[in-house]
Motif scaffolding. Structure first.
Motif, PDB file in Angstrom:
ATOM      1  N   ASP A   6      11.214  23.149  24.282  1.00 21.46           N
ATOM      2  CA  ASP A   6      12.606  22.730  24.444  1.00 21.46           C
ATOM      3  C   ASP A   6      13.475  23.934  24.811  1.00 21.46           C
ATOM      4  OD1 ASP A   6      14.908  21.196  24.334  1.00 21.46           O
ATOM      5  OD2 ASP A   6      14.862  20.914  22.165  1.00 21.46           O
ATOM      6  N   PHE A   7      14.703  23.649  25.197  1.00 22.66           N
ATOM      7  CA  PHE A   7      15.732  24.652  25.483  1.00 22.66           C
ATOM      8  C   PHE A   7      16.957  24.216  24.698  1.00 22.66           C
ATOM      9  CE2 PHE A   7      19.041  26.217  28.682  1.00 22.66           C
ATOM     10  CZ  PHE A   7      18.953  27.541  28.284  1.00 22.66           C
ATOM     11  N   ARG A   8      17.386  25.034  23.756  1.00 28.37           N
ATOM     12  CA  ARG A   8      18.365  24.590  22.774  1.00 28.37           C
ATOM     13  C   ARG A   8      19.630  23.935  23.360  1.00 28.37           C
ATOM     14  NH1 ARG A   8      18.678  27.138  17.166  1.00 28.37           N
ATOM     15  NH2 ARG A   8      17.070  28.422  18.099  1.00 28.37           N
ATOM     16  N   PRO A   9      20.221  24.450  24.435  1.00 30.77           N
ATOM     17  CA  PRO A   9      21.431  23.803  24.961  1.00 30.77           C
ATOM     18  C   PRO A   9      21.183  22.445  25.622  1.00 30.77           C
ATOM     19  CG  PRO A   9      21.294  26.115  25.664  1.00 30.77           C
ATOM     20  CD  PRO A   9      19.960  25.738  25.110  1.00 30.77           C
ATOM     21  N   SER A  10      19.932  22.104  25.858  1.00 32.31           N
ATOM     22  CA  SER A  10      19.615  20.880  26.594  1.00 32.31           C
ATOM     23  C   SER A  10      19.907  19.626  25.792  1.00 32.31           C
ATOM     24  CB  SER A  10      18.134  20.888  26.995  1.00 32.31           C
ATOM     25  OG  SER A  10      17.727  19.613  27.451  1.00 32.31           O
ATOM     26  N   TRP A 112      26.144  23.190  35.198  1.00 31.82           N
ATOM     27  CA  TRP A 112      26.762  24.103  36.162  1.00 31.82           C
ATOM     28  C   TRP A 112      27.892  24.906  35.534  1.00 31.82           C
ATOM     29  CZ3 TRP A 112      27.172  19.913  40.542  1.00 31.82           C
ATOM     30  CH2 TRP A 112      25.906  19.740  41.120  1.00 31.82           C
ATOM     31  N   LEU A 113      28.720  24.234  34.744  1.00 28.07           N
ATOM     32  CA  LEU A 113      29.854  24.936  34.134  1.00 28.07           C
ATOM     33  C   LEU A 113      29.396  25.916  33.055  1.00 28.07           C
ATOM     34  CD1 LEU A 113      32.433  22.011  33.886  1.00 28.07           C
ATOM     35  CD2 LEU A 113      32.506  23.963  35.435  1.00 28.07           C
ATOM     36  N   MET A 114      28.376  25.565  32.311  1.00 31.00           N
ATOM     37  CA  MET A 114      27.880  26.446  31.257  1.00 31.00           C
ATOM     38  C   MET A 114      27.214  27.706  31.815  1.00 31.00           C
ATOM     39  SD  MET A 114      26.244  23.918  28.358  1.00 31.00           S
ATOM     40  CE  MET A 114      25.825  25.296  27.282  1.00 31.00           C
ATOM     41  N   HIS A 115      26.771  27.620  33.059  1.00 32.79           N
ATOM     42  CA  HIS A 115      26.033  28.736  33.641  1.00 32.79           C
ATOM     43  C   HIS A 115      26.775  29.356  34.826  1.00 32.79           C
ATOM     44  CE1 HIS A 115      22.694  28.061  30.946  1.00 32.79           C
ATOM     45  NE2 HIS A 115      22.770  26.776  31.214  1.00 32.79           N
ATOM     46  N   GLN A 186      31.861   9.732  16.057  1.00 33.17           N
ATOM     47  CA  GLN A 186      32.042  10.020  14.628  1.00 33.17           C
ATOM     48  C   GLN A 186      31.035   9.256  13.776  1.00 33.17           C
ATOM     49  OE1 GLN A 186      36.154   9.239  13.743  1.00 33.17           O
ATOM     50  NE2 GLN A 186      36.889  10.999  14.912  1.00 33.17           N
ATOM     51  N   ARG A 187      30.744   8.013  14.156  1.00 30.88           N
ATOM     52  CA  ARG A 187      29.753   7.232  13.406  1.00 30.88           C
ATOM     53  C   ARG A 187      28.359   7.863  13.511  1.00 30.88           C
ATOM     54  NH1 ARG A 187      33.071   2.891  15.032  1.00 30.88           N
ATOM     55  NH2 ARG A 187      31.986   2.629  17.015  1.00 30.88           N
ATOM     56  N   ILE A 188      28.024   8.338  14.678  1.00 32.31           N
ATOM     57  CA  ILE A 188      26.711   8.956  14.855  1.00 32.31           C
ATOM     58  C   ILE A 188      26.624  10.264  14.070  1.00 32.31           C
ATOM     59  CG2 ILE A 188      25.174  10.072  16.529  1.00 32.31           C
ATOM     60  CD1 ILE A 188      25.910   7.892  18.489  1.00 32.31           C
ATOM     61  N   GLN A 189      27.678  11.040  14.105  1.00 34.73           N
ATOM     62  CA  GLN A 189      27.670  12.309  13.382  1.00 34.73           C
ATOM     63  C   GLN A 189      27.618  12.110  11.869  1.00 34.73           C
ATOM     64  OE1 GLN A 189      31.190  13.983  15.211  1.00 34.73           O
ATOM     65  NE2 GLN A 189      29.978  15.226  16.628  1.00 34.73           N
ATOM     66  N   ALA A 190      27.946  10.901  11.415  1.00 31.31           N
ATOM     67  CA  ALA A 190      27.898  10.585   9.989  1.00 31.31           C
ATOM     68  C   ALA A 190      26.551  10.009   9.557  1.00 31.31           C
ATOM     69  CB  ALA A 190      29.011   9.597   9.635  1.00 31.31           C
ATOM     70  N   GLN A 191      25.624   9.839  10.502  1.00 33.98           N
ATOM     71  CA  GLN A 191      24.317   9.283  10.168  1.00 33.98           C
ATOM     72  C   GLN A 191      23.511  10.269   9.314  1.00 33.98           C
ATOM     73  OE1 GLN A 191      23.146   6.058  11.062  1.00 33.98           O
ATOM     74  NE2 GLN A 191      25.315   5.887  11.576  1.00 33.98           N
ATOM     75  N   PRO A 192      22.648   9.763   8.442  1.00 35.27           N
ATOM     76  CA  PRO A 192      21.814  10.655   7.624  1.00 35.27           C
ATOM     77  C   PRO A 192      20.995  11.616   8.476  1.00 35.27           C
ATOM     78  CG  PRO A 192      21.660   8.387   6.859  1.00 35.27           C
ATOM     79  CD  PRO A 192      22.411   8.337   8.149  1.00 35.27           C
ATOM     80  N   ARG A 193      20.904  12.843   8.007  1.00 31.90           N
ATOM     81  CA  ARG A 193      20.114  13.903   8.641  1.00 31.90           C
ATOM     82  C   ARG A 193      20.566  14.207  10.070  1.00 31.90           C
ATOM     83  NH1 ARG A 193      13.692  13.870   7.039  1.00 31.90           N
ATOM     84  NH2 ARG A 193      13.979  14.664   4.922  1.00 31.90           N
ATOM     85  N   HIS A 194      21.819  13.989  10.334  1.00 31.22           N
ATOM     86  CA  HIS A 194      22.331  14.369  11.660  1.00 31.22           C
ATOM     87  C   HIS A 194      22.334  15.890  11.783  1.00 31.22           C
ATOM     88  CE1 HIS A 194      24.715  14.062  15.330  1.00 31.22           C
ATOM     89  NE2 HIS A 194      25.322  15.141  14.890  1.00 31.22           N
ATOM     90  N   VAL A 195      21.956  16.397  12.945  1.00 24.56           N
ATOM     91  CA  VAL A 195      22.010  17.834  13.219  1.00 24.56           C
ATOM     92  C   VAL A 195      22.760  18.056  14.532  1.00 24.56           C
ATOM     93  CG1 VAL A 195      19.929  18.495  11.959  1.00 24.56           C
ATOM     94  CG2 VAL A 195      19.741  17.746  14.342  1.00 24.56           C
ATOM     95  N   PRO A 196      23.498  19.150  14.642  1.00 28.32           N
ATOM     96  CA  PRO A 196      24.210  19.448  15.879  1.00 28.32           C
ATOM     97  C   PRO A 196      23.266  19.917  16.983  1.00 28.32           C
ATOM     98  CG  PRO A 196      24.523  21.222  14.310  1.00 28.32           C
ATOM     99  CD  PRO A 196      23.787  20.135  13.583  1.00 28.32           C
ATOM    100  N   ILE A 197      23.736  19.895  18.197  1.00 22.74           N
ATOM    101  CA  ILE A 197      22.909  20.259  19.342  1.00 22.74           C
ATOM    102  C   ILE A 197      22.470  21.724  19.281  1.00 22.74           C
ATOM    103  CG2 ILE A 197      24.861  20.869  20.837  1.00 22.74           C
ATOM    104  CD1 ILE A 197      23.303  19.539  23.160  1.00 22.74           C
ATOM    105  N   THR A 198      23.224  22.546  18.594  1.00 21.69           N
ATOM    106  CA  THR A 198      22.903  23.975  18.515  1.00 21.69           C
ATOM    107  C   THR A 198      21.815  24.284  17.488  1.00 21.69           C
ATOM    108  OG1 THR A 198      24.741  24.195  16.960  1.00 21.69           O
ATOM    109  CG2 THR A 198      25.177  24.738  19.271  1.00 21.69           C
ATOM    110  N   GLN A 199      21.448  23.295  16.700  1.00 18.37           N
ATOM    111  CA  GLN A 199      20.461  23.512  15.635  1.00 18.37           C
ATOM    112  C   GLN A 199      19.094  23.050  16.073  1.00 18.37           C
ATOM    113  OE1 GLN A 199      21.858  22.524  11.682  1.00 18.37           O
ATOM    114  NE2 GLN A 199      19.803  21.927  11.031  1.00 18.37           N
ATOM    115  N   ALA A 200      18.111  23.908  15.918  1.00 16.72           N
ATOM    116  CA  ALA A 200      16.769  23.586  16.399  1.00 16.72           C
ATOM    117  C   ALA A 200      16.093  22.551  15.505  1.00 16.72           C
ATOM    118  CB  ALA A 200      15.920  24.845  16.476  1.00 16.72           C
TER     119      ALA A 200
END
Length: 203
Positions: A6-10, A112-115, A186-200
């Motif tokens: 994987d590539f973390r920002p993906s 494109w914008l991120m790079h 917001q509902r998805i981010q409140a789901q159990p064991r949710h992790v942000p995109i920056t977390q592997a």
């Protein structure tokens, strides 16, 4: 144990990381920098001749690519993929929508914008705005009246579209006029064991 290349920002890779984590399935995270063309080496091309991440290595040593195919594989027999024939087809409908009507505009603009490619891609970025907002409009029509995309429950359809929608601003897309989408995020981010995109992985 599964291995995830994987590539973390993906966002495509994030879909798989998020589902694995929410299912409580342990996995080894192997990061490959696509900017440095680490997915174009002979070794990786043996795993996926298409040279793209994510790739999930199964315990049998088999490699599975394409993020939404991986989501379907992992979610079989779980609440993330309905048993009902029509609801299952609705999930697939949103997965196809994500790849054909959403990801090519919102995700590509973000990349494109991120790079720092905005200047050289200025015309292409402009051309992606209308179809990108059209895709958000389709989602908003559903989500302004329903909590989730299929059957009013959280499925891999939500995971697939959440991945790039919640970071749409990084692709130059504002969600200010999409209250249904904002509430859904917001509902998805409140789901159990949710992790942000920056977390592997789940910690």
């Amino acid at each position: 144990m599964y291995r995830l290349y994987d590539f973390r920002p993906s966002g495509n890779g994030y879909k798989v990381r998020l589902l694995l984590t929410q299912l409580g399935i342990p996995f080894e995270f192997i990061e490959l920098d696509i900017i440095k063309r680490e997915t174009r080496t002979p070794d990786f091309l043996e795993k996926n001749p298409n040279g793209r991440i994510p790739v999930l290595e199964l315990e049998s040593g088999v490699y599975l690519s394409e993020s939404n195919a991986i989501l379907v594989y992992l979610s079989e027999g779980t609440p993330f993929l309905p048993d009902d024939k029509l609801e299952r087809a609705r999930v697939l409908q949103w997965l196809f929508f994500e790849q054909y009507s959403h990801e090519p505009y919102i995700a590509t603009s973000r990349f494109w914008l991120m790079h720092d490619m905005a200047e050289q891609k200025r015309q292409a970025l402009e051309e992606k705005r209308d179809p990108g907002y059209a895709a958000l409009g389709v989602m908003e029509k559903r989500l302004k009246a329903h909590p989730f995309l299929v059957g009013d429950r959280y499925t891999i359809a939500d995971i697939a579209l959440f991945a790039y929608t919640h970071v749409a601003s990084e692709g130059g897309f504002s969600l200010d006029h999409y209250p249904g989408i904002q509430a859904w995020i917001q509902r998805i981010q409140a789901q159990p064991r949710h992790v942000p995109i920056t977390q592997a992985q789940f910690q």
